[in-house]
Design a protein around this motif. Structure first.
Motif, PDB file in Angstrom:
ATOM      1  N   THR A  95       4.044   3.390  -4.337  1.00  0.00           N
ATOM      2  CA  THR A  95       5.296   3.562  -5.174  1.00  0.00           C
ATOM      3  C   THR A  95       5.007   2.554  -6.671  1.00  0.00           C
ATOM      4  O   THR A  95       4.517   1.707  -6.510  1.00  0.00           O
ATOM      5  N   LEU A  96       5.998   3.294  -7.540  1.00  0.00           N
ATOM      6  CA  LEU A  96       6.075   2.544  -8.978  1.00  0.00           C
ATOM      7  C   LEU A  96       7.219   1.476  -8.899  1.00  0.00           C
ATOM      8  O   LEU A  96       8.343   1.922  -8.382  1.00  0.00           O
ATOM      9  N   TYR A  97       7.084   0.531  -9.593  1.00  0.00           N
ATOM     10  CA  TYR A  97       8.271  -0.294 -10.288  1.00  0.00           C
ATOM     11  C   TYR A  97       7.931  -0.471 -11.514  1.00  0.00           C
ATOM     12  O   TYR A  97       6.761  -0.758 -12.021  1.00  0.00           O
ATOM     13  N   GLY A  98       9.038  -0.972 -12.171  1.00  0.00           N
ATOM     14  CA  GLY A  98       8.764  -1.568 -13.421  1.00  0.00           C
ATOM     15  C   GLY A  98      10.155  -1.392 -14.197  1.00  0.00           C
ATOM     16  O   GLY A  98      11.126  -1.725 -13.904  1.00  0.00           O
ATOM     17  N   GLU A  99      10.019  -1.466 -15.437  1.00  0.00           N
ATOM     18  CA  GLU A  99      11.295  -1.390 -16.676  1.00  0.00           C
ATOM     19  C   GLU A  99      11.300  -0.194 -17.549  1.00  0.00           C
ATOM     20  O   GLU A  99      10.240   0.212 -18.261  1.00  0.00           O
TER      21      GLU A  99
ATOM     22  N   VAL B  52       5.085  -0.749 -16.140  1.00  0.00           N
ATOM     23  CA  VAL B  52       5.082  -0.156 -15.030  1.00  0.00           C
ATOM     24  C   VAL B  52       3.878  -0.754 -14.035  1.00  0.00           C
ATOM     25  O   VAL B  52       3.055  -0.983 -14.574  1.00  0.00           O
ATOM     26  N   ALA B  53       4.150  -0.864 -12.627  1.00  0.00           N
ATOM     27  CA  ALA B  53       3.143  -1.287 -12.036  1.00  0.00           C
ATOM     28  C   ALA B  53       3.303  -0.541 -10.659  1.00  0.00           C
ATOM     29  O   ALA B  53       4.086   0.016 -10.260  1.00  0.00           O
ATOM     30  N   LYS B  54       2.153  -0.475  -9.522  1.00  0.00           N
ATOM     31  CA  LYS B  54       2.059  -0.057  -8.480  1.00  0.00           C
ATOM     32  C   LYS B  54       2.102  -0.813  -7.364  1.00  0.00           C
ATOM     33  O   LYS B  54       1.376  -1.792  -7.301  1.00  0.00           O
TER      34      LYS B  54
ATOM     35  N   PRO C 150      -2.191  -3.829  -6.270  1.00  0.00           N
ATOM     36  CA  PRO C 150      -3.609  -3.343  -6.091  1.00  0.00           C
ATOM     37  C   PRO C 150      -4.589  -4.599  -5.818  1.00  0.00           C
ATOM     38  O   PRO C 150      -5.455  -4.325  -5.126  1.00  0.00           O
ATOM     39  N   GLN C 151      -4.162  -5.665  -6.355  1.00  0.00           N
ATOM     40  CA  GLN C 151      -5.065  -6.939  -6.239  1.00  0.00           C
ATOM     41  C   GLN C 151      -4.910  -7.462  -4.717  1.00  0.00           C
ATOM     42  O   GLN C 151      -5.944  -7.810  -4.046  1.00  0.00           O
ATOM     43  N   ASP C 152      -3.637  -7.382  -4.324  1.00  0.00           N
ATOM     44  CA  ASP C 152      -3.428  -7.804  -2.611  1.00  0.00           C
ATOM     45  C   ASP C 152      -4.055  -6.774  -1.735  1.00  0.00           C
ATOM     46  O   ASP C 152      -4.833  -7.030  -0.850  1.00  0.00           O
ATOM     47  N   TRP C 153      -4.019  -5.333  -2.316  1.00  0.00           N
ATOM     48  CA  TRP C 153      -4.777  -4.201  -1.441  1.00  0.00           C
ATOM     49  C   TRP C 153      -6.466  -4.476  -1.543  1.00  0.00           C
ATOM     50  O   TRP C 153      -6.971  -4.530  -0.472  1.00  0.00           O
ATOM     51  N   LEU C 154      -6.945  -4.977  -2.539  1.00  0.00           N
ATOM     52  CA  LEU C 154      -8.397  -5.360  -2.634  1.00  0.00           C
ATOM     53  C   LEU C 154      -8.762  -6.451  -1.663  1.00  0.00           C
ATOM     54  O   LEU C 154      -9.656  -6.228  -1.244  1.00  0.00           O
ATOM     55  N   ALA C 155      -7.703  -7.422  -1.903  1.00  0.00           N
ATOM     56  CA  ALA C 155      -8.079  -8.543  -1.026  1.00  0.00           C
ATOM     57  C   ALA C 155      -8.171  -8.185   0.568  1.00  0.00           C
ATOM     58  O   ALA C 155      -8.825  -8.664   1.215  1.00  0.00           O
TER      59      ALA C 155
ATOM     60  N   ALA D 231      -9.317  -0.915  -8.217  1.00  0.00           N
ATOM     61  CA  ALA D 231      -9.527  -1.827  -9.195  1.00  0.00           C
ATOM     62  C   ALA D 231      -9.226  -1.281 -10.561  1.00  0.00           C
ATOM     63  O   ALA D 231      -8.960  -1.785 -11.191  1.00  0.00           O
ATOM     64  N   LEU D 232      -9.815  -0.064 -10.667  1.00  0.00           N
ATOM     65  CA  LEU D 232      -9.414   0.622 -11.804  1.00  0.00           C
ATOM     66  C   LEU D 232      -7.923   0.732 -12.070  1.00  0.00           C
ATOM     67  O   LEU D 232      -7.437   0.243 -13.357  1.00  0.00           O
ATOM     68  N   LEU D 233      -7.009   0.995 -11.126  1.00  0.00           N
ATOM     69  CA  LEU D 233      -5.638   0.733 -11.368  1.00  0.00           C
ATOM     70  C   LEU D 233      -5.267  -0.485 -11.716  1.00  0.00           C
ATOM     71  O   LEU D 233      -4.127  -0.784 -12.634  1.00  0.00           O
ATOM     72  N   GLU D 234      -5.934  -1.645 -11.144  1.00  0.00           N
ATOM     73  CA  GLU D 234      -5.474  -2.766 -11.560  1.00  0.00           C
ATOM     74  C   GLU D 234      -5.570  -3.160 -12.623  1.00  0.00           C
ATOM     75  O   GLU D 234      -4.851  -3.858 -13.526  1.00  0.00           O
ATOM     76  N   ALA D 235      -6.880  -2.875 -13.320  1.00  0.00           N
ATOM     77  CA  ALA D 235      -7.197  -3.012 -14.578  1.00  0.00           C
ATOM     78  C   ALA D 235      -6.328  -2.316 -15.552  1.00  0.00           C
ATOM     79  O   ALA D 235      -5.933  -2.969 -16.637  1.00  0.00           O
TER      80      ALA D 235
END
Length: 153
Positions: A107-111, A84-86, A17-22, A36-40
């Motif tokens: 897509t999601l990734y995580g543990e 989990v992250a996106k 999300p941070q890279d998408w915003l940039a 930004a909401l997803l990133e927070a």
């Protein structure tokens, strides 16, 4: 898997999300606010997320699990995975009768709870925004269908 060959994981597609915003400074404000909401939320920075939400904000997850409180959503997630992250692949935003609708896909990734990493799990989040604040988020993903949450290997 044919002839004893192991399937290879596809490379990760999308941006954090941070890279998408940039990379999308010119995107509509509603699209940027949704990412930004997803990133927070991913960072569990609930104090940053709250000002983006309208009174009565509702999150609906597969199941359906329904939350109106961010802390309750975080507690519910603790029973599903460790983290989990996106990766955001695409964002579509359009105005409808003065309100905004935003779709975030990726897509999601995580543990999972057993410490097994996962990646490449499809998701779509649909947001409704009124007056610059989100009123609703509908979440669709393949976490349960993929079996990654119960894997122990």
């Amino acid at each position: 898997m044919e002839d004893g060959k192991q399937a290879q994981a596809l490379p990760a597609v999308g941006r954090t999300p941070q890279d998408w915003l940039a990379a999308n400074a010119g995107a509509p404000a509603a699209a940027r606010e949704a990412v930004a909401l997803l990133e927070a939320l991913e960072r569990r920075a609930l104090e940053e997320a709250l000002p983006r939400l309208a009174p009565g904000f509702t999150m609906v997850f597969p199941g359906p699990a329904r939350f109106t409180d961010l802390q309750a959503m975080v507690e519910g997630a603790k029973r599903r995975y460790r983290r989990v992250a996106k990766l955001v692949e695409d964002v579509d935003a359009f105005e409808r009768d003065g309100d905004w609708v935003v779709y975030v896909r990726g897509t999601l990734y995580g543990e999972n709870l057993h410490g097994v990493p996962f990646e490449g799990i499809r998701f779509i989040d649909r947001f409704e925004s009124r007056g610059g604040r989100f009123t609703r988020q509908d979440v669709w993903n393949d976490l349960a269908e993929s079996g990654v949450l119960s894997r122990r290997d």
